[in-house]
Design a protein around this motif. Structure first.
Motif, short mmCIF file in Angstrom:
data_model
loop_
_atom_site.label_atom_id
_atom_site.label_comp_id
_atom_site.label_asym_id
_atom_site.label_seq_id
_atom_site.Cartn_x
_atom_site.Cartn_y
_atom_site.Cartn_z
N VAL A 354 0.84 -1.20 0.00
CA VAL A 354 0.00 0.00 0.00
C VAL A 354 0.87 1.25 0.00
O VAL A 354 0.60 2.22 -0.73
N MET A 355 1.92 1.23 0.79
CA MET A 355 2.83 2.39 0.84
C MET A 355 3.48 2.63 -0.51
O MET A 355 3.68 3.79 -0.92
N TYR A 356 3.81 1.57 -1.22
CA TYR A 356 4.43 1.72 -2.55
C TYR A 356 3.43 2.35 -3.52
O TYR A 356 3.79 3.22 -4.33
N LYS A 357 2.16 1.92 -3.45
CA LYS A 357 1.13 2.47 -4.33
C LYS A 357 0.93 3.96 -4.04
O LYS A 357 0.76 4.77 -4.95
N VAL A 358 0.96 4.31 -2.77
CA VAL A 358 0.82 5.71 -2.38
C VAL A 358 2.01 6.53 -2.89
O VAL A 358 1.85 7.65 -3.39
N LYS A 359 3.20 5.97 -2.77
CA LYS A 359 4.40 6.65 -3.26
C LYS A 359 4.29 6.92 -4.76
O LYS A 359 4.61 8.03 -5.23
N GLU A 360 3.84 5.93 -5.52
CA GLU A 360 3.67 6.11 -6.97
C GLU A 360 2.73 7.27 -7.27
O GLU A 360 2.99 8.10 -8.14
#
Length: 464
Positions: A354-360
């Motif tokens: 989820v954090m990676y998706k938010v970063k993107e």
């Protein structure tokens, strides 16, 4: 010898595929050195190996879904290797027939529908090859106030220019909204504009074929007598060619126009002058260019109006340090809603994913809106996002005994771990407590992959 099955002649079977929402053909055009473009050999430059290779790479980079024939970008290269010469012969002889575009409807943020037309991959490559060569011809002719789909220009540069004019006293904006612009371009007028600079009749005929290729909607082939559907690489260039007449007409009158595709702002110093410009623009666009102005959405406003002035997602403000660029409230609301969806505690994914998706999302969103003045908003969002992730993690711990165990493991005293681990308070409320903040600290969130929207924003403004 059996005739090759060209995608342009009805090759591959149709395949349903979800279209990427942001796809709109070849959105950007590489910078190129000008070259000789006169004479009747333009088609050969379009079909040159170097130009076609660049076109293929651009279409591949843009990705996008298949057209009505189902051919993907990955399928295209082996097909082209096998059928390249036959395809070129078809184009040179005037026998190539583009396929109808696949209709794709995308909801607009303000309600309503934007209709995209998705050409086949082979048609996209050919359109991109045409666009690359026509850009060399038309780019020097475009107005300095035109910013959309042009090499070395951007939406950020367009709003910066509006800001510059506002600082010079042009604080009245005429917002011009064209009804279904891409779908209503008059083919005869457009082709006459192209003929003024393009003298290779084979290229003219090829462009006409793309304009007349039609739309496939619900299994029916619908003819297109006007318009250039959004979705193809050639469409943005043709749209710029069409409105270039308006740009230069306004320039000749000493009027400041900033345009990004069909988003138009005309600037004036007074509301009375703005009203005159709104009417003169309507007369020219509807009378000379046969377009339709949306009179309900076209209006005269102050560039500092928080509610009424919105251009490309941006707005302007004025403070003690002068004029500044803001992100419009609607754009902020939409982005926060997206972040809320991405961090929804009901999705059941690993928090690192989820954090990676938010970063993107943050990287892309700030890549566009990062020029705006909004440090306080980003600071507020940073705290809000951390709390969202603490809430997400708290829910994933689920059972009271799991929460107690994890709190103890993270250094929380036994009495507090039992008290908070067995609490029946809601996820959001628990995520705001001092104990949960100590356990799931900012440092631990960062170690798990949390990407600070405030840090990213400030890194973009280091030298402001």
């Amino acid at each position: 010898m059996k005739k090759a099955e060209y995608p342009g002649n009805g090759g591959c079977l149709q395949r349903n595929s979800a279209e990427h929402e942001e796809y709109a053909g070849a959105r950007s055009i590489d910078r190129q050195e000008p070259e000789e473009t006169d004479g009747a050999d333009l088609l050969e430059r379009i079909l040159s190996r170097e130009n076609l290779n660049r076109a293929f790479k651009r279409v591949k980079a843009n990705k996008g879904a298949p057209g009505i024939d189902g051919m993907t970008v990955e399928d295209a290269l082996p097909w082209l290797r096998e059928h390249r010469e036959e395809l070129l012969d078809q184009i040179r002889s005037g026998k190539y027939k583009p396929q109808p575009v696949r209709r794709k409807e995308i909801p607009k943020p303000d309600g309503g529908i934007r209709k995209l037309g998705i050409p086949t991959v082979i048609d996209r490559i050919i359109q991109q090859a045409i666009a690359q060569q026509l850009t060399l011809i038309f780019e020097p002719l475009f107005s300095d106030g035109s910013y959309g789909y042009r090499p070395g220009r951007s939406a950020q540069m367009a709003i910066q220019k509006v800001k510059e004019y506002a600082e010079q006293g042009y604080t009245t904006a005429v917002l011009i909204d064209l009804s279904k612009y891409f779908d209503t371009l008059n083919h005869d007028l457009l082709m006459n504009m192209v003929r003024e600079e393009v003298h290779d009749k084979r290229v003219i005929e090829l462009i006409k074929k793309f304009l007349k290729s039609g739309v496939m909607e619900d299994g029916l082939h619908i003819k297109t007598e006007e318009g250039s559907p959004q979705g193809g690489p050639l469409s943005p260039l043709l749209a710029n060619i069409y409105l270039n007449k308006y740009d230069h007409e306004m320039e000749s009158r000493g009027v400041h126009v900033i345009r990004y595709a069909d988003d138009i702002v005309v600037l004036a110093k007074t509301s009375r002058a703005g009203a005159r410009l709104l009417e003169s623009s309507r007369k020219y666009l509807e009378g000379k260019l046969k377009l339709k102005m949306n009179v309900e959405k076209s209006r005269v406003v102050s560039v500092y109006s928080k509610r009424n002035f919105k251009f490309l997602g941006f707005a302007l403000g004025k403070g003690k340090d002068g004029v500044y660029i803001r992100t419009h409230a609607k754009s902020l609301k939409k982005a926060k809603q997206k972040l809320k969806e991405l961090t929804s505690r009901s999705q059941g994914r690993n928090v690192r994913v989820v954090m990676y998706k938010v970063k993107e999302f943050i990287l892309g969103w700030l890549g566009y809106f990062g020029i705006a003045s909004m440090r306080n908003t980003m600071k507020e969002w940073d705290g809000w996002l951390r709390r969202r992730f603490r809430m997400y993690i708290w829910k994933q711990w689920k059972l009271p005994k799991t929460r107690v165990k994890n709190l103890l493991k993270l250094g929380i005293p036994k009495w507090a771990a039992y008290q908070y681990g067995n609490s029946r308070k809601g996820y959001w409320r628990m995520a705001g407590t001092t104990t949960v903040n100590r356990a799931i600290s900012n440092e631990r969130l960062a170690q798990a992959g949390y990407y600070s929207i405030l840090d990213r924003y400030e890194s973009l403004h280091l030298y402001d």
